[in-house]
Design a protein around this motif. Structure first.
Motif, PDB file in Angstrom:
ATOM      1  N   GLU A   1       6.638   0.834  11.731  1.00  0.00           N
ATOM      2  CA  GLU A   1       7.103  -0.531  11.955  1.00  0.00           C
ATOM      3  C   GLU A   1       7.921  -0.644  13.232  1.00  0.00           C
ATOM      4  O   GLU A   1       7.841  -1.655  13.933  1.00  0.00           O
ATOM      5  CB  GLU A   1       7.930  -1.017  10.765  1.00  0.00           C
TER       6      GLU A   1
ATOM      7  N   ILE B   1       2.065   0.516   6.371  1.00  0.00           N
ATOM      8  CA  ILE B   1       3.530   0.542   6.394  1.00  0.00           C
ATOM      9  C   ILE B   1       4.072   0.443   4.971  1.00  0.00           C
ATOM     10  O   ILE B   1       4.202  -0.653   4.418  1.00  0.00           O
ATOM     11  CB  ILE B   1       4.072  -0.595   7.276  1.00  0.00           C
TER      12      ILE B   1
ATOM     13  N   PHE C   1       7.113  -4.027   3.007  1.00  0.00           N
ATOM     14  CA  PHE C   1       6.860  -4.741   4.258  1.00  0.00           C
ATOM     15  C   PHE C   1       6.416  -6.175   3.951  1.00  0.00           C
ATOM     16  O   PHE C   1       5.563  -6.397   3.081  1.00  0.00           O
ATOM     17  CB  PHE C   1       5.777  -4.015   5.055  1.00  0.00           C
TER      18      PHE C   1
END
Length: 824
Positions: free
Chosen positions: A566, A638, A661
């Protein structure tokens, strides 16, 4: 009995006499007697160290003789947000010692108001009209031969750099100076021929320390730093001040001169610069009598050290253009040199807990503008952020990489070269020139972003940063440092330099023209590129598209937690952020120069309507769901953060989904950014005015209608995720429209137009929808408008998520203020 009483009285009297001999109120003792057993340090100001009492005694030999005093933060706190960095320079003060009976005052005359006149009565009239400042008062402890001794310790034991105020300003708690936990620091207390230096260990104590302090201080309720006090000999009278010209950038000094004829400006402005003279003034090119030498902190590691030295040395190109040979040099600070010595201009490598700004500052003579010492502070984590951006653009850790030929590292080092040149430029007297990026990267004093070029299905960073000093920089150094032959009219010669610079297509605009979000000039901005902001936004958007298409797990090294992807994703997804702001300035934009009457420069004009329309179209493209939606492949890569890998909240997207996320966090940040720029209060007010003056120009009504067409009036995409992104953008725009209608800072007509558009939208929200998500969306909007029509306090909007921090991704925060990297 009487004898015993008399003997006791005699002993008490003797003890009192001995104590009184050491008392500051008794000046009968000689300095030699008083300081017996103390360590003497001769130099610019001679002082004595009393180890038994932990005191500094200062020997004052000259009264009513001016010198320079300034504080410095010798060891910092380590938080970019608080701003208390190692090497931070305080304000200079011209001071002098003045005796009054048994007392000595440290007085600062008021150089902001003067009378440059040979008439002493005229000078005295000005001097007596304005206040002075007394920085300290001292009792004389001893004297001999016209010299006196005072206790300097109480003056040194203070928060001289304003650390308490900095902590308060950044809301990090209520702290105060604690004398019990503060003391002199002898290793950095020294005296040199031209300066005397004192360093103290200063502790501030307080309750409820904020998050920034808790990040960097081992026990946050006790913040200990080193503060430094410098007393410096002022330069001799050989320096010649040089006039300031607003058309070419220089910091400097200004003051009122009350001896000025009424027909002339009373405010005088001069530039700040180093003293530089040719050995042969008649030669077109000559060596300098005394070259300007900058010394690099030897604590800087390789290969960073070499890159910084190379970038700093670029300035010699500019001094060559000004007629000097080897007048600007850079060297590694010798082992036997002391960085506190005022004779050394220093480039310092500083560490913080987070990436932060770099600084370029100077110690100047406030009387004349002469630069006495240049001081650069470079933050060490900045290079890692540049490397992270290169990682996202061209990184591929699936392939074997030769560290000696790492293109990501090479780009980062190119950036450091530019950064070193930029910050050193400030210490030479130069402010930012934010229009230079539109003039073929004409100055290192701009804030550049990397030029990433599309190359097939990939990205090329070989020309990411300019190499070498800029063409504008050469003109500016000529203006500040060129030495003219004897008999030359200097004012005319300087004016010719500026006129010739303009003929070469170069201009100067700075912070006041670029930093405000609502600023008007379409060519002045931070971290933008290209001659045309709209065209560059389209080009940058294409780079962003390719970067996201190529994004994969190979953007991080093997063994790194997948969640750390990220941090690499953020600058790729937000790659367009600064060019959005640049393009937004085209809307309601005003092109202007710092023209002087009669110099032939264009003064001011409104950006043509067609260009403003192009800008609006390009900006609306950045809130289209297809632009905002993240590829599903990226979302799947992620996961939540693993144990002990808590993210720095500045480096990741805000989320409403807990530890997972948030696929809506990135679109919310990006769409909110574009809407914030377009609907800036100053910008919408200018749109109202410009269309009133010229009906052919873009109006606020037109722009709001285009926004409605791009959001609420546009059909939802068939893709469910993109449809949700569109509904999010709709709501963000609705909130901005309600804010605009209720903003007392904009023109009343701007509020009226916003209210009209809300009313039109309200009338269309009642249409039935078979889609339950769309129906709920419309119901929510109707309720928001109804609440806004009643009591705005009842609105309770969902606060828009701010994008992750962008700045500083490149150069420094100047002016040494909370939001800016240069101290003039």
């Amino acid at each position: 009995m009487k004898k015993r009483v008399f003997a006791l009285f005699y002993l008490l009297l003797s003890a009192y006499s001995q104590i009184n001999a050491q008392s500051p109120t008794n000046t009968s003792a000689s300095i030699a007697t008083f300081t017996s057993g103390m360590e003497r340090a001769p130099g610019f100001l001679t002082y004595y160290w009393d180890a038994k009492k932990g005191k500094i005694w200062l020997e004052i030999e000259k009264f009513d003789t001016e010198f320079l005093y300034y504080p410095t933060l010798a060891q910092g706190v380590g938080s970019n947000d608080i701003g208390l960095d190692r090497g931070r320079l305080g304000q200079e003060h011209i001071v002098k010692f003045q005796r009054s009976g048994p007392k000595v005052l440290l007085i600062e005359p008021n150089y902001a108001y003067r009378a440059i006149s040979n008439d002493p009565l005229e000078r005295r009239a000005v001097e007596e009209s304005f206040a002075k400042s007394v920085h300290a008062g001292f009792d004389i402890a001893a004297e001999e031969g016209g010299k006196v001794l005072v206790d300097l310790t109480p003056f040194l034991m203070q928060d001289a750099v304003g650390a308490v105020q900095a902590i308060t300003r950044t809301k990090q708690g209520a702290f105060k100076f604690d004398p019990a936990r503060s003391a002199m620091y002898l290793p950095h207390t020294k005296s040199f021929p031209q300066n005397t230096e004192f360093e103290t260990i200063i502790t501030l104590t307080g309750d409820n320390p904020g998050a920034y302090l808790r990040e960097v201080v081992p026990t946050p309720s006790a913040v200990t730093m080193h503060q430094h006090h410098s007393f410096v000999q002022l330069p001799d009278a050989g320096y010649k001040p040089r006039l300031f010209d607003p058309r070419i950038g220089y910091g400097g000094i200004e003051y009122f001169d009350y001896a000025t004829p009424v027909s002339q400006p009373i405010m005088k402005r001069y530039i700040s610069r180093h003293r530089l003279e040719k050995k042969d003034p008649s030669a077109a090119v000559s060596e300098a009598v005394k070259p300007i030498i900058y010394y690099l902190d030897p604590g800087t590691p390789e290969p960073i050290r070499s890159a910084l030295m190379e970038g700093t040395a670029w300035w010699n190109q500019a001094f060559e253009a000004a007629g000097y040979k080897d007048a600007f040099q850079v060297k590694l600070l010798p082992a036997d040199a002391d960085p506190m010595d005022v004779r050394y201009n220093l480039v310092q490598w500083v560490h913080r807990s987070t990436r932060g700004w770099s600084y370029g500052g100077s110690i100047i003579d406030p009387r004349t503008g002469e630069i006495i010492k240049g001081k650069v502070t470079l933050g060490s984590l900045r290079v890692r952020q540049d490397y992270l951006i290169a990682q996202g653009l061209i990184g591929d850790f699936a392939s074997a990489m030769n560290p000696a030929n790492d293109p990501m590292l090479q780009m980062s080092l190119d950036r450091l070269r530019q950064l070193a040149a930029h910050e050193v430029g400030h210490t030479l007297g130069l402010p930012h020139n934010y229009i230079a990026s539109t003039q073929n990267r004409a100055s290192v004093m701009d804030y550049p972003t990397m030029v990433a070029k599309v190359k097939g299905a990939g990205i090329d960073l070989s020309d990411a940063y300019a190499k070498g000093i800029g063409t504008y920089d050469k003109w500016s150094i000529r203006y500040g440092y060129e030495q003219f032959p004897g008999g030359t009219d200097e004012k005319q010669a300087l004016d010719k330099i500026v006129v010739d610079m303009h003929k070469a297509g170069l201009t100067f605009l700075t912070d006041q023209d670029a930093r405000p979000e609502g600023s008007a000039h379409p060519g002045t901005h931070l971290w933008d590129n290209g001659a045309n902001a709209v065209d560059e936004l389209k080009r940058v958007s294409e780079v962003r598209k390719i970067a996201l298409a190529n994004f994969s797990a190979n953007k991080i090294p093997a063994g790194a937690p997948m969640a750390t992807l990220e941090e690499v994703l953020v600058p790729m997804y937000m790659f367009h952020r600064y060019q959005v702001e640049a393009a937004a300035k085209v809307v309601g934009g005003q092109t202007y120069t710092n023209a002087l009457r009669g110099d032939g420069q264009p003064v001011m004009s409104t950006v043509p309507a067609q260009e403003q329309k192009r800008a609006i179209d390009a900006l609306l493209a950045t809130i289209d769901p297809t632009f905002l939606a993240l590829p599903t492949s990226i979302m799947a890569m992620i996961p939540p953060r693993p144990f002990r890998y808590d993210p720095n909240p500045r480096e990741v997207f805000k989320r409403r989904t807990g530890i997972t996320f948030d696929p809506m966090g990135a679109p919310e940040a990006a769409a909110g950014m574009t809407l914030q720029m377009l609907l800036n209060p100053e910008r919408v007010s200018r749109l109202v005015v410009q269309s009133a003056i010229d009906p052919a120009q873009v109006s606020l009504e037109t722009m709001l209608e285009q926004l409605l067409n791009a959001t609420w009036y546009k059909a939802d995409p068939t893709d469910g995720y993109q449809a949700e992104v569109k509904r999010l953008t709709d709501k963000l725009f609705l909130q901005k429209l309600i804010e605009l209608a209720n903003n007392p800072e904009v023109t009343s007509q701007a509020r009226a137009v916003a209210l009209q558009k809300l009313d039109q939208l309200k009338s269309k929200l009642g249409a039935p929808s078979a889609n339950p998500k769309s129906a709920a969306h419309r119901l929510f909007a109707s309720d928001q408008i109804r609440r806004a029509e009643g009591n705005i306090a009842d609105l309770r909007p969902t606060s828009a998520q701010a994008p992750p921090d962008g700045a500083p991704i490149d150069p420094g925060q100047e002016w040494l203020s909370p939001d800016c990297d240069w101290k003039p």
